[in-house]
Scaffold this motif. Structure first.
Motif, PDB file in Angstrom:
ATOM      1  N   ALA A 189      -2.045  -1.283   2.697  1.00  0.00           N
ATOM      2  CA  ALA A 189      -2.893  -1.827   1.634  1.00  0.00           C
ATOM      3  C   ALA A 189      -4.009  -2.666   2.210  1.00  0.00           C
ATOM      4  CB  ALA A 189      -2.079  -2.666   0.673  1.00  0.00           C
ATOM      5  N   LYS A 200      -5.099   1.892   1.719  1.00  0.00           N
ATOM      6  CA  LYS A 200      -5.060   2.030   0.254  1.00  0.00           C
ATOM      7  C   LYS A 200      -6.283   1.321  -0.320  1.00  0.00           C
ATOM      8  CE  LYS A 200      -0.034   2.166  -0.393  1.00  0.00           C
ATOM      9  NZ  LYS A 200       1.131   1.489  -1.016  1.00  0.00           N
ATOM     10  N   PRO A 201      -6.852   1.788  -1.438  1.00  0.00           N
ATOM     11  CA  PRO A 201      -6.467   2.994  -2.169  1.00  0.00           C
ATOM     12  C   PRO A 201      -6.776   4.248  -1.369  1.00  0.00           C
ATOM     13  CG  PRO A 201      -8.518   2.132  -3.072  1.00  0.00           C
ATOM     14  CD  PRO A 201      -8.031   1.140  -2.065  1.00  0.00           C
ATOM     15  N   ILE A 202      -5.857   5.160  -1.496  1.00  0.00           N
ATOM     16  CA  ILE A 202      -5.907   6.337  -0.641  1.00  0.00           C
ATOM     17  C   ILE A 202      -6.948   7.328  -1.143  1.00  0.00           C
ATOM     18  CG2 ILE A 202      -4.532   8.271   0.169  1.00  0.00           C
ATOM     19  CD1 ILE A 202      -2.076   6.460  -0.450  1.00  0.00           C
TER      20      ILE A 202
END
Lengths: 127, 351
Positions: A86, A112-114
């Motif tokens: 993250a 993340k965000p992926i």
């Protein structure tokens, strides 16, 4: 289908696991799911995956610990591991730094965000 | 005590398999009623976003009575209650109900299975336990009950559902990393109040149109009859569900499904519901459902406020909204979905 490669997704975010599974299945992969590091290791023993997508922050057993165990096990060290983190450049944190100040033997990292398309590129590169 | 209606029983003695069950920490439940539209909802959400308080779950609906129900960590509410009340009072708002401590039981994955959904509703409502609400996320069903009743609710569900060997524990257990980063105290949350993005990043979104929705208001026994009618319609998949229980013992259920592969289901459902006494129901056609999700939405304050404020400013009307898990579902009437997508594209981004 017997010719499908099995990807194991391990994350305590059940919605993300579902989203990743849908993407992987649309790309003709078979998917196994686990929701913490203990379940993840059980799934790997049950059926060896071609690759593991592994979250870091999870209850019971975190991704670093599972990654260490797999990479230090002669039977599993060759399974590619992609860590999900993250922590990315836009996140400012004093409690949680990238890799927690330790090195891991993971094969690749995805913030993340992926970006699902980017993830698929990394998955294919590591298979 | 589980209801003995046949559709609640495991078929041929076989339990339906789930991936897991999780319990939340203690939460507070706030209900605002009546809430006419997005402007009022935006003001409510601003009170929490402004104090950087994360909301774990939120439901907004206009039918049968406009209302908002939200859940937040109990400690966060109690520590900030005077500030929150003051902020709300400045807008002439106050919760109609406050319940705490409550807890949510999350079971997953539901796989959009109507069979799973109807069994869960039937067991929860038929159990005699307090059911404050239930709503769906992309993967899970989240049921809110009194905090001390979570184990009982899990026990009732596990009469019909099974979990894999070695499944994750219901309550959070620290990992080594947790212990190292928190000094053994509590749990580290990856992203709580850590995202400082000018535009919120999300994984993606989807817009579905031409959907059918059913809204029902009924007491517990009548609701179980409604569940039976839904089971008889043999609708295979659901897209979104939310259920709210009131202190008077009535429930409000909203369920949305895609009729594309369920020809005649809406008509059959209307016919079935017509036969049940003492319920109010509406069957809607042509609904549009916008879904988007992002990392750790439950830990990141302000997601719903950002979405609702943008929609309110653009005068977009929505029928209902759910924020649960890491996703947001927004329901609008026919031809409003594209407008919703355009407006939200200004405040959310897929990297």
């Amino acid at each position: 289908m017997s010719d499908q490669q099995l990807i194991l997704v391990v994350d305590d975010d059940t919605d993300l696991v579902e989203a990743l599974a849908m993407k992987l299945e649309s790309e003709n992969f078979a998917v196994a799911k686990a929701y913490d590091g203990v379940e993840g290791f059980d799934k790997i023993k049950e059926r060896r995956p071609a690759l593991v997508i592994l979250d870091v922050m999870m209850p019971r057993k975190d991704g670093y610990q599972l990654c260490d165990e797999l990479k230090n096990d002669a039977g599993y060290k060759d399974i590619p591991i992609i860590l999900l983190t993250a922590v990315a450049e836009a996140v400012n944190s004093t409690n949680y730094t990238h890799m927690g100040g330790k090195t891991t033997l993971a094969d690749d990292y995805v913030p993340k965000p992926i970006d699902l398309d980017k993830l698929m590129e990394i998955v294919r590169d590591n298979l | 005590m589980m209801d003995e209606r046949s559709y609640l029983q495991p078929e041929s003695g076989r339990k339906l398999g789930l991936g897991g069950i999780k319990f939340s920490d203690a939460q507070s439940r706030l209900v605002f009623r009546p809430v006419g539209g997005l402007a009022a909802l935006s003001r409510i959400l601003a009170a929490f976003a402004g104090k950087r308080i994360n909301l774990h779950q939120l439901v907004f609906r206009k039918i049968p009575v406009g209302g908002v129900e939200l859940y937040l960590a109990r400690n966060a509410y109690l520590q900030n209650r005077s500030l929150i009340d003051g902020e709300l009072d400045s807008h002439g708002l106050a919760p109609a109900e406050v319940a705490e401590p409550v807890g949510t039981l999350t079971l997953f994955p539901h796989a959009s299975s109507m069979e799973v959904l109807l069994k869960v509703i039937g067991i929860a409502v038929g159990s005699g336990l307090p059911v404050h609400s239930m709503c769906s996320s992309l993967s899970a069903l989240c049921i809110a009950t009194d905090a001390e009743r979570l184990d009982e609710l899990a026990g009732a569900l596990l009469e019909v559902f099974s979990l894999p060997d070695g499944h994750s524990p219901f309550r959070y257990e620290q990992s080594d990393l947790d212990r190292r980063l928190t000094g053994g105290q509590g749990r580290i949350v990856e992203t709580i109040a850590r995202y400082w993005e000018p535009v919120i990043r999300i994984y993606g979104s989807s817009l579905k149109t031409g959907l059918t929705g059913v809204s029902v208001s009924a007491d517990g026994d009548r609701l179980l009859e409604v569940i039976g009618e839904l089971a008889d319609c043999r609708i295979a998949r659901f897209l979104m569900v939310e259920l709210t229980g009131t202190e008077s013992g009535r429930y409000s259920l909203q369920l949305i499904f895609d009729p594309e592969h369920q020809h005649g289901a809406a008509a059959a459902l209307s016919f079935g519901l017509e036969r049940i006494d003492n319920i109010e129901y509406y069957v809607w056609k042509g609904l549009e459902l916008l879904f988007f999700h992002g990392p750790h939405f439950q830990d990141r304050y302000g997601v719903m406020h950002t979405a609702v404020a943008a929609l309110s400013e653009a005068s977009v009307e929505i029928s209902s909204a759910i924020c649960s898990g890491t996703g947001v579902h927004l329901v609008a009437k026919e031809e409003a979905g594209r407008h919703m997508l355009d407006v939200l594209g200004e405040v959310f981004v897929v990297p």
